[in-house]
Design an enzyme around this catalytic site. Structure first.
Site, PDB file in Angstrom:
ATOM      1  N   HIS A   1      -9.211  -3.860  -1.911  1.00  0.00           N
ATOM      2  CA  HIS A   1      -8.196  -3.168  -1.106  1.00  0.00           C
ATOM      3  C   HIS A   1      -8.500  -1.672  -1.063  1.00  0.00           C
ATOM      4  CE1 HIS A   1      -3.869  -2.293   0.049  1.00  0.00           C
ATOM      5  NE2 HIS A   1      -4.268  -1.119  -0.415  1.00  0.00           N
ATOM      6  N   GLU A   2      -8.747  -1.078  -2.224  1.00  0.00           N
ATOM      7  CA  GLU A   2      -9.024   0.366  -2.282  1.00  0.00           C
ATOM      8  C   GLU A   2     -10.352   0.697  -1.607  1.00  0.00           C
ATOM      9  OE1 GLU A   2      -6.646   2.282  -2.944  1.00  0.00           O
ATOM     10  OE2 GLU A   2      -5.383   0.739  -3.831  1.00  0.00           O
TER      11      GLU A   2
ATOM     12  N   HIS B   1     -10.064   1.301   2.028  1.00  0.00           N
ATOM     13  CA  HIS B   1      -9.652   2.667   2.385  1.00  0.00           C
ATOM     14  C   HIS B   1     -10.866   3.568   2.590  1.00  0.00           C
ATOM     15  CE1 HIS B   1      -5.309   2.579   2.122  1.00  0.00           C
ATOM     16  NE2 HIS B   1      -5.362   1.943   0.967  1.00  0.00           N
TER      17      HIS B   1
ATOM     18  N   CYS C   1       0.840  -1.190   0.000  1.00  0.00           N
ATOM     19  CA  CYS C   1       0.000   0.000   0.000  1.00  0.00           C
ATOM     20  C   CYS C   1       0.877   1.242   0.000  1.00  0.00           C
ATOM     21  CB  CYS C   1      -0.899  -0.016   1.237  1.00  0.00           C
ATOM     22  SG  CYS C   1      -2.025   1.380   1.350  1.00  0.00           S
TER      23      CYS C   1
END
EC number: 3.5.1.88
Length: 194
Positions: free
Chosen positions: A161-162, A165, A119
């Site tokens: 994954h994004e 966030h 990341c």
């Protein structure tokens, strides 16, 4: 376009839950944000970036896996010293910039796959993370038009994954407490050495 600063742990803003992009926010400012995010991601370099990583708590993310274009002619790189050593060929990168605004996973697969993730907000730290192998995502584009798409492989993993966030979750939050502590300790040592 501009390269923006990427927030890094332990910046508390990374734990912020991002707000949806409202209908009246699909404008030139949003386009500028997306352009800046791509420029920032490519400069880092990375393959995905969420708006919160550049300090904007909006549900916007960009992805470009930048995979080799195997249909293209290989290009020569490196320096040939006349003896054939040093020069080699590689395939040019095929850019496929993707924009996901207000993304929502509507059908995650129960079958998991494991990828070693990294990341831009947790630099130089990599760890295996299990995520659904495939997923169906509903999202908007820069015009506000809604799309639905089935994703798999690295694209599905990167999207998830994004999207973490956007909820204030980092990939290291998926690790055991011990592994997370070890990763943060390693990051701290690397920063002190720099």
């Amino acid at each position: 376009m501009a390269i923006r600063e990427i927030l890094e742990v332990p910046d508390p803003r990374l734990k912020t839950v991002s707000e949806p992009v409202q209908p009246d926010e699909f404008n030139d400012d949003l386009k500028q944000l997306v352009d800046d995010m791509f420029e920032t991601m490519y400069a880092a370099p990375g393959i995905g970036l969420a708006a919160i990583q550049v300090g904007v708590p909006k549900r916007v993310l960009v992805i470009d896996l930048q995979e080799p274009d195997m249909d293209a002619e290989p290009e020569e790189c490196g320096h040939d010293h006349g003896d054939g050593e040093g020069a080699h060929k590689h395939y040019p990168v095929k850019n496929d910039p993707r924009i996901f605004i207000n993304p929502e996973i509507i059908d995650p697969n129960e079958e998991l796959s494991t990828y070693q993730e990294g990341c831009l907000s947790v630099p130089e730290i990599y760890a295996d993370v299990d995520r659904p192998k495939t997923c169906t995502v509903k999202y908007q584009d820069l015009t506000g038009k809604t799309h639905q798409e089935d994703l798999d492989g690295l694209l599905a993993t990167c999207l998830q994954h994004e999207m973490d966030h956007l909820e204030g979750i980092l990939f290291i939050d998926h690790l055991s407490r011990l592994k997370k502590q070890m990763a943060l300790k390693k990051l701290k040592k690397m920063r002190q050495a720099a």
